[in-house]
Design a protein around this motif. Sequence first.
Motif, PDB file in Angstrom:
ATOM      1  N   GLU A   1      51.963  37.416  38.039  1.00  0.00           N
ATOM      2  CA  GLU A   1      51.458  37.300  36.831  1.00  0.00           C
ATOM      3  C   GLU A   1      50.306  36.165  36.560  1.00  0.00           C
ATOM      4  N   THR A   2      50.071  35.201  37.590  1.00  0.00           N
ATOM      5  CA  THR A   2      48.707  34.510  37.249  1.00  0.00           C
ATOM      6  C   THR A   2      47.244  34.851  37.836  1.00  0.00           C
ATOM      7  N   PRO A   3      46.603  35.173  36.587  1.00  0.00           N
ATOM      8  CA  PRO A   3      45.270  35.654  37.012  1.00  0.00           C
ATOM      9  C   PRO A   3      44.395  34.588  37.716  1.00  0.00           C
TER      10      PRO A   3
ATOM     11  N   TRP B   1      44.405  30.443  37.807  1.00  0.00           N
ATOM     12  CA  TRP B   1      44.501  29.477  39.018  1.00  0.00           C
ATOM     13  C   TRP B   1      43.333  28.734  39.031  1.00  0.00           C
ATOM     14  N   ARG B   2      42.142  29.225  38.805  1.00  0.00           N
ATOM     15  CA  ARG B   2      41.082  28.129  39.103  1.00  0.00           C
ATOM     16  C   ARG B   2      41.027  27.037  37.868  1.00  0.00           C
ATOM     17  N   ARG B   3      41.456  27.295  36.542  1.00  0.00           N
ATOM     18  CA  ARG B   3      41.433  26.493  35.874  1.00  0.00           C
ATOM     19  C   ARG B   3      42.361  25.315  35.929  1.00  0.00           C
ATOM     20  N   VAL B   4      43.469  25.653  36.392  1.00  0.00           N
ATOM     21  CA  VAL B   4      44.336  24.620  36.986  1.00  0.00           C
ATOM     22  C   VAL B   4      44.054  23.709  37.854  1.00  0.00           C
ATOM     23  N   LEU B   5      43.438  24.362  38.957  1.00  0.00           N
ATOM     24  CA  LEU B   5      42.581  23.298  39.920  1.00  0.00           C
ATOM     25  C   LEU B   5      41.700  22.540  39.514  1.00  0.00           C
TER      26      LEU B   5
END
Length: 254
Positions: A112-114, A118-122
């Motif tokens: 459920e994680t686009p 993922w990229r924004r969190v990193l």
Amino acid sequence: MTEKALGATDGALSTSGERLQGRRIVITGAASGIGRTTAQLFAREGASLALLDRDECGLAETARETGGHAFPVDVTNEEAVSAIIDKAGAALGGIDGVVNAAGIMCSSRVPETPAATWRRVLEVNLTGPYLVIASCLRWMEKESEATIVNIASAAGLLPNAPGLTAYAASKGGVVNLTRALAAELAPKIRVNSVCPGMVDTPMADGFRGNVGNYALKRLADPVEIARAILFLTSAESSYVTGAALAADGGRSFH
């Protein structure tokens, strides 16, 4: 005679006012949570502060409380960060400390994680600290005893909660970014990380009951984490670099 232990909030403002006297420190994520509490503590200990955050209103309030300089910025914007750090260095007359406290958390399982999430969190949790540090180095390399403290997480040391894969990966990256920088920047600049467990800030909403595996069975008060950051920023930790200090109530027992 029974001694009273210093608890989460007992003596929270009992500081010498001298541990950071003359220091000029950049703090990200300063509008709220750990960043704001750290700014408040550092101001009481004599530091001059450059405060960074996207939240202009919260940032202005922290600046008012601490006498710091407010610089609204998105830490993932390389050009904006570079320009702001130059303004911060000029306002402070130099930079000899950085605290990277800006961070976000995504709670969802992998399917459920686009990829965009993922990229924004990193970007915020890992690339942001890198960009801030890279921009600050041109100022910090002029100093003899500069420090960097990155806020990682106990989840970066022991990722054992489902739904936090992106967050744990980003914070594990912060731990190893810290170690790599400690090796690269020694001996002039010390670089350490603090790895909190759950802290009583809005980021803990929805997780506040998940402390059953914590030895201390409670969330941290933000000031307890700020004290750990203060230790790693002050001369009291002069022989510490590359460390990942677990301030997690016994969650990971590192």
